[in-house]
Design a protein around this motif. Sequence first.
Motif, PDB file in Angstrom:
ATOM      1  N   VAL A   1       0.694  -1.158  -0.013  1.00 12.20           N
ATOM      2  CA  VAL A   1      -0.190   0.043  -0.076  1.00 12.20           C
ATOM      3  C   VAL A   1       1.110   1.146  -0.104  1.00 12.20           C
ATOM      4  O   VAL A   1       2.424   1.107   0.078  1.00 12.20           O
ATOM      5  N   ASP A   2       0.157   2.275   0.044  1.00 13.06           N
ATOM      6  CA  ASP A   2       1.005   3.559  -0.071  1.00 13.06           C
ATOM      7  C   ASP A   2       1.677   3.748   1.292  1.00 13.06           C
ATOM      8  O   ASP A   2       1.248   3.450   2.489  1.00 13.06           O
ATOM      9  N   GLY A   3       3.041   3.861   1.248  1.00 14.27           N
ATOM     10  CA  GLY A   3       3.797   3.713   2.663  1.00 14.27           C
ATOM     11  C   GLY A   3       4.675   2.255   2.542  1.00 14.27           C
ATOM     12  O   GLY A   3       5.471   2.378   3.355  1.00 14.27           O
ATOM     13  N   TRP A   4       4.307   1.401   1.544  1.00 15.60           N
ATOM     14  CA  TRP A   4       5.044   0.179   1.326  1.00 15.60           C
ATOM     15  C   TRP A   4       4.981  -0.889   2.563  1.00 15.60           C
ATOM     16  O   TRP A   4       5.451  -1.704   2.479  1.00 15.60           O
ATOM     17  N   ASP A   5       3.775  -0.737   3.369  1.00 15.59           N
ATOM     18  CA  ASP A   5       3.537  -1.839   4.289  1.00 15.59           C
ATOM     19  C   ASP A   5       3.126  -2.970   3.128  1.00 15.59           C
ATOM     20  O   ASP A   5       2.320  -2.556   2.307  1.00 15.59           O
ATOM     21  N   LEU A   6       3.295  -3.921   3.874  1.00 17.24           N
ATOM     22  CA  LEU A   6       2.823  -5.214   2.901  1.00 17.24           C
ATOM     23  C   LEU A   6       1.516  -6.134   3.748  1.00 17.24           C
ATOM     24  O   LEU A   6       1.476  -6.094   4.805  1.00 17.24           O
ATOM     25  N   TYR A   7       0.454  -6.285   2.978  1.00 16.91           N
ATOM     26  CA  TYR A   7      -0.801  -6.751   3.135  1.00 16.91           C
ATOM     27  C   TYR A   7      -1.081  -8.012   2.449  1.00 16.91           C
ATOM     28  O   TYR A   7      -0.648  -8.273   1.603  1.00 16.91           O
ATOM     29  N   LEU A   8      -2.118  -8.778   3.399  1.00 12.93           N
ATOM     30  CA  LEU A   8      -2.513 -10.158   2.635  1.00 12.93           C
ATOM     31  C   LEU A   8      -4.078 -10.121   2.898  1.00 12.93           C
ATOM     32  O   LEU A   8      -4.444  -9.782   4.045  1.00 12.93           O
ATOM     33  N   ASN A   9      -4.843 -10.374   1.741  1.00 14.13           N
ATOM     34  CA  ASN A   9      -6.342 -10.344   1.610  1.00 14.13           C
ATOM     35  C   ASN A   9      -6.468 -11.928   1.474  1.00 14.13           C
ATOM     36  O   ASN A   9      -6.009 -12.370   0.543  1.00 14.13           O
ATOM     37  N   GLN A  10      -7.598 -12.303   2.132  1.00 17.50           N
ATOM     38  CA  GLN A  10      -7.952 -13.530   2.126  1.00 17.50           C
ATOM     39  C   GLN A  10      -9.638 -13.533   1.768  1.00 17.50           C
ATOM     40  O   GLN A  10     -10.254 -12.780   2.635  1.00 17.50           O
ATOM     41  N   PHE A  11     -10.090 -13.822   0.634  1.00 19.40           N
ATOM     42  CA  PHE A  11     -11.650 -13.695   0.130  1.00 19.40           C
ATOM     43  C   PHE A  11     -12.082 -15.105  -0.045  1.00 19.40           C
ATOM     44  O   PHE A  11     -11.624 -15.959  -0.583  1.00 19.40           O
ATOM     45  N   ASP A  12     -13.153 -15.196   0.405  1.00 23.02           N
ATOM     46  CA  ASP A  12     -14.227 -16.406   0.542  1.00 23.02           C
ATOM     47  C   ASP A  12     -15.144 -16.451  -0.900  1.00 23.02           C
ATOM     48  O   ASP A  12     -15.798 -15.736  -0.780  1.00 23.02           O
ATOM     49  N   THR A  13     -14.791 -17.394  -1.632  1.00 28.55           N
ATOM     50  CA  THR A  13     -15.451 -17.139  -3.072  1.00 28.55           C
ATOM     51  C   THR A  13     -16.794 -18.019  -2.798  1.00 28.55           C
ATOM     52  O   THR A  13     -17.683 -17.775  -3.858  1.00 28.55           O
ATOM     53  N   ARG A  14     -17.370 -18.646  -1.541  1.00 29.57           N
ATOM     54  CA  ARG A  14     -18.500 -19.140  -1.387  1.00 29.57           C
ATOM     55  C   ARG A  14     -19.578 -18.236  -1.045  1.00 29.57           C
ATOM     56  O   ARG A  14     -20.873 -18.264  -0.924  1.00 29.57           O
ATOM     57  N   THR A  15     -18.858 -17.425   0.083  1.00 32.89           N
ATOM     58  CA  THR A  15     -19.626 -16.226   0.705  1.00 32.89           C
ATOM     59  C   THR A  15     -19.668 -14.865   0.013  1.00 32.89           C
ATOM     60  O   THR A  15     -20.505 -13.937   0.370  1.00 32.89           O
ATOM     61  N   GLY A  16     -18.784 -14.681  -0.935  1.00 35.72           N
ATOM     62  CA  GLY A  16     -18.365 -13.381  -1.307  1.00 35.72           C
ATOM     63  C   GLY A  16     -17.926 -12.358  -0.534  1.00 35.72           C
ATOM     64  O   GLY A  16     -18.380 -11.168  -0.523  1.00 35.72           O
ATOM     65  N   ARG A  17     -17.222 -12.717   0.688  1.00 36.43           N
ATOM     66  CA  ARG A  17     -16.682 -11.945   1.846  1.00 36.43           C
ATOM     67  C   ARG A  17     -15.278 -11.925   1.905  1.00 36.43           C
ATOM     68  O   ARG A  17     -15.063 -13.138   1.743  1.00 36.43           O
ATOM     69  N   ASP A  18     -14.556 -11.009   2.418  1.00 38.33           N
ATOM     70  CA  ASP A  18     -13.272 -11.013   2.710  1.00 38.33           C
ATOM     71  C   ASP A  18     -13.408 -11.585   4.202  1.00 38.33           C
ATOM     72  O   ASP A  18     -14.070 -11.216   5.101  1.00 38.33           O
TER      73      ASP A  18
END
Length: 429
Positions: free
Chosen positions: A199-216
């Motif tokens: 992200v802006d500022g260069w911190d590293l993130y990880l997102n996990q998305f559930d394809t069955r519920t359509g939610r993060d």
Amino acid sequence: MAVRPVSRRVVLFSLGAAAATVAAGSPAFARARAGLCTSVVSDALRLTNVVPTWGAQIPKVVFDGRWYYAATLDGNGAEYPWQARVWKSRDSQTWTEAVRLPGHVYQPVGLLVDGAGRLHLHVACYTGAEAFPGVAPKPGADMASVYAIRLQFDARLRDGSVDFTRFTDYTVRTGSTERYYQGLAVSRDGHYLYSAYAVDGWDLYLNQFDTRTGRDVHTTRIGTPPAGRAWLYPRVQPGKQSGDVHLSFSQYVLGTPNSACLDGALLWHSTDGGRTFAGGYLTQNPAPDGDRNWVDASDLTVDVHGTVHTVFYRRDNGVGTLYYQRGASGSPVPVGPLGNHSQIVARPDGTLVVLSSDGADLVVATSRNGRDWSLDRHTVPGVSAANWPNLLQARSGSRTPPGNGISMLMAGQRSGDPSFHPLLFVTLR
């Protein structure tokens, strides 16, 4: 807004004479030599400022069991931001344009297939204009910030291919929307999509998305680089066990003129779905200069036993070498003088295969034990250079296509032409 390092991560070699001619749009495969087949996805790409398959960490080609889909960057001369296109093929030989992203594309499109066989499209775009047809952008002035378009395609056309006009929109328009240099992958069961990004500022993130519920499931800051550094180009590789996620990525020196000023390559591992990670450096270079001395985290994979296999690149005093490492703490082994844009496959029988390029050759390194490597060359017809192999593989959720080969996109060049075309679909059998 975060800076956009000038990409100098392409390792181009001297251009030789073209081996053969592939007609633009030709439906027939061209055979370079026994074992190698190619088809032309498009010869309409004229891009001199970026390779169409730029972003080796982003999966750009998938097979959903019925159709192949491929994504590319596109533009006109020095045009920026770019546009992008998605192509489709029933047989991997004849390709047609399926959808065009008209502009404001910041980085390459990523394609994934979930466990239900649905296609997902992820792409980082700029504010200020529509980037995907029918998808409203995040509010903001022209190129003021970056946001993440995330689309799930549920509908099909009569021929069984994806209907790109009908989708579920999971675009990120509020909160922390900026996603730079993201890497993408699908869990082995096809349930979760993983996205690692800066992200802006260069911190590293990880997102996990559930394809069955359509939610993060979660979006978590997983690390902060050292002062004066950014972490770029994360490769995401789900492990064999549920919740296992492996990352490899590169460390860029902020303020240097291009993103080949890399002084570290790292490998991390999570067992809780990407909320927390442990790991360290694969290699470091204390004096990166973007020319004679730098390092890069090239690729990683996990075999059927759950062991992670990594390749990384070092350029020391102008000499480049690709290294292989088994496990998180194995001893690095030189594979050979292969480029930083190399990708690795672990076959079920234990054979390791590394795909790279040199001039017009697809360079293939194989090993049964990770210590002894043999190199073979396969000339790609119709071009004087073939660059940046981007593999069709399981971590994108891709189904296994007919045949018994390894397939990939490659960006071609012809002698005397600085543009990167044609875009090729290459299969090694």
